[in-house]
Write a protein that holds these residues in place. Structure first.
Motif, mmCIF file in Angstrom:
data_model
loop_
_atom_site.group_PDB
_atom_site.id
_atom_site.type_symbol
_atom_site.label_atom_id
_atom_site.label_comp_id
_atom_site.label_asym_id
_atom_site.label_seq_id
_atom_site.Cartn_x
_atom_site.Cartn_y
_atom_site.Cartn_z
ATOM 1 N N LEU A 1 0.823 -1.207 0.000
ATOM 2 C CA LEU A 1 0.000 0.000 0.000
ATOM 3 C C LEU A 1 0.860 1.262 0.000
ATOM 4 N N GLY A 2 2.042 1.180 0.615
ATOM 5 C CA GLY A 2 2.929 2.330 0.693
ATOM 6 C C GLY A 2 3.828 2.520 -0.508
ATOM 7 N N LEU A 3 3.661 1.711 -1.532
ATOM 8 C CA LEU A 3 4.516 1.807 -2.716
ATOM 9 C C LEU A 3 4.492 3.191 -3.366
ATOM 10 N N PRO A 4 3.341 3.866 -3.491
ATOM 11 C CA PRO A 4 3.350 5.206 -4.107
ATOM 12 C C PRO A 4 4.248 6.211 -3.392
ATOM 13 N N VAL A 5 4.440 6.028 -2.092
ATOM 14 C CA VAL A 5 5.303 6.958 -1.344
ATOM 15 C C VAL A 5 6.759 6.777 -1.751
ATOM 16 N N LEU A 6 7.132 5.573 -2.165
ATOM 17 C CA LEU A 6 8.512 5.279 -2.527
ATOM 18 C C LEU A 6 8.841 5.702 -3.947
ATOM 19 N N LEU A 7 7.827 5.875 -4.788
ATOM 20 C CA LEU A 7 8.064 6.256 -6.171
ATOM 21 C C LEU A 7 8.312 7.762 -6.286
ATOM 22 N N PRO A 8 9.099 8.188 -7.277
ATOM 23 C CA PRO A 8 9.299 9.633 -7.485
ATOM 24 C C PRO A 8 7.975 10.319 -7.805
ATOM 25 N N PRO A 9 7.700 11.473 -7.199
ATOM 26 C CA PRO A 9 6.436 12.170 -7.473
ATOM 27 C C PRO A 9 6.233 12.497 -8.946
ATOM 28 N N LEU A 10 7.321 12.745 -9.675
ATOM 29 C CA LEU A 10 7.203 13.039 -11.105
ATOM 30 C C LEU A 10 6.631 11.843 -11.858
ATOM 31 N N VAL A 11 7.074 10.637 -11.495
ATOM 32 C CA VAL A 11 6.563 9.423 -12.143
ATOM 33 C C VAL A 11 5.078 9.260 -11.841
ATOM 34 N N ILE A 12 4.693 9.499 -10.609
ATOM 35 C CA ILE A 12 3.283 9.387 -10.232
ATOM 36 C C ILE A 12 2.445 10.421 -10.982
ATOM 37 N N GLN B 1 -2.646 8.461 1.664
ATOM 38 C CA GLN B 1 -3.299 7.325 2.313
ATOM 39 C C GLN B 1 -2.304 6.336 2.925
ATOM 40 N N PRO B 2 -1.187 5.986 2.250
ATOM 41 C CA PRO B 2 -0.230 5.065 2.882
ATOM 42 C C PRO B 2 0.352 5.603 4.179
ATOM 43 N N LEU B 3 0.568 6.919 4.256
ATOM 44 C CA LEU B 3 1.118 7.500 5.479
ATOM 45 C C LEU B 3 0.094 7.433 6.615
ATOM 46 N N VAL B 4 -1.168 7.683 6.278
ATOM 47 C CA VAL B 4 -2.221 7.554 7.283
ATOM 48 C C VAL B 4 -2.294 6.113 7.772
ATOM 49 N N ALA B 5 -2.265 5.164 6.841
ATOM 50 C CA ALA B 5 -2.327 3.753 7.214
ATOM 51 C C ALA B 5 -1.148 3.363 8.100
ATOM 52 N N ALA B 6 0.043 3.903 7.794
ATOM 53 C CA ALA B 6 1.224 3.582 8.598
ATOM 54 C C ALA B 6 1.093 4.122 10.013
ATOM 55 N N VAL B 7 0.568 5.351 10.147
ATOM 56 C CA VAL B 7 0.386 5.941 11.477
ATOM 57 C C VAL B 7 -0.623 5.135 12.288
ATOM 58 N N ILE B 8 -1.743 4.795 11.666
ATOM 59 C CA ILE B 8 -2.768 4.032 12.372
ATOM 60 C C ILE B 8 -2.273 2.624 12.690
ATOM 61 N N ALA B 9 -1.548 2.013 11.749
ATOM 62 C CA ALA B 9 -1.032 0.663 11.972
ATOM 63 C C ALA B 9 -0.052 0.626 13.139
ATOM 64 N N SER B 10 0.754 1.675 13.286
ATOM 65 C CA SER B 10 1.692 1.714 14.416
ATOM 66 C C SER B 10 0.947 1.797 15.744
#
Length: 258
Positions: A102-113, A143-152
């Protein structure tokens, strides 16, 4: 040993000055009466803030940014919370890999997205660019950052409380609303503030998908390309204060209290 103990604070101090110095100068020059950003400074004034508030283009950009950031925070918080809750409730080896996926978009360059979103909207779906397109792109990365915060937060959650509530006759919805949500409220609000702040500051996806009009970030970029208007310092200072304030509140709310 003495040299190392002296050199490390010196390096950290120089690095901090290099990173924070420009931010301090931007804030300081936003109150200078000089039309040029240079020393010596002129008298202290609020002229650039008054000019900014009287600028109709700034109001339009701010309206766009808020109209984008608020839905992004809401959608990201709801979907990210549900995803984190599901991953934590499964309590299997698949939970962590799925959260990483789910967090894959955060790892990709914003330009690619951004380019991918334009191709998706225009070429494949035939949708117009605009606020909904920006909202979709921002949700993708917040959304991945929100999920990571809630998951922690869910990692330390006592699921036996949920089982007790179910044994006492509560439905799944009642258990979530009356047991889970009160314990997660601070983390959820903090994650929402993080998503809001990230959407407010995001530039690359916005400039590719906004179509017509501006957000705050693209408005600043447009002014920088045409002229070094000192009101840019005022905009940057406002954004800086908003971002720092929201981040501090979010960190305060999401801090684990045992």
């Amino acid at each position: 040993m003495r040299i190392g103990s002296f050199a490390w604070p010196l390096v950290m101090g120089l690095l901090s000055a290099f990173l924070l110095g420009p931010l301090v100068l931007v804030a300081v020059f936003s109150f200078s009466s000089n039309a040029l950003i240079s020393f010596p400074m002129g008298e202290l004034t609020l002229k650039w803030y008054r000019d900014l508030l009287a600028n109709a283009d700034f109001h339009a950009a701010l309206t766009n940014s808020l109209a984008i950031a608020l839905p992004v925070a809401l959608i990201s918080t709801v979907t990210g919370t549900l995803a984190a809750y599901a991953f934590a409730e499964w309590r299997t080896r698949l939970g962590l890999p799925l959260l990483a996926l789910l967090g894959l978009p955060v790892l990709l360059p914003p330009l690619v997205i951004a380019i991918s979103l334009v191709v998706l909207y225009v070429r494949w779906l035939g949708l117009p660019l605009g606020r909904p397109a920006v909202i979709g792109g921002h949700v993708l990365v917040t959304q991945p950052l929100v999920a990571a915060v809630i998951a922690s937060r869910m990692a330390s959650f006592d699921f036996t409380v949920l089982e007790a509530a179910r044994d006492l006759g509560a439905s799944r919805w009642q258990t979530f609303w009356k047991v889970t949500l009160p314990q997660m409220r601070a983390a959820i609000v903090g994650a929402a503030l993080i998503a809001f702040a990230l959407s407010l500051d995001e530039f690359i996806i916005a400039v590719f998908t906004i179509g017509g009009g501006n957000t705050i970030s693209t408005f600043v970029w447009g002014k920088i390309k045409t002229t070094l208007d000192p009101s840019i310092n005022a905009i940057a200072t406002i954004l800086l204060l908003m971002t720092i304030g929201l981040t501090l509140i979010a960190l305060r709310l999401t801090r684990y209290r045992g």
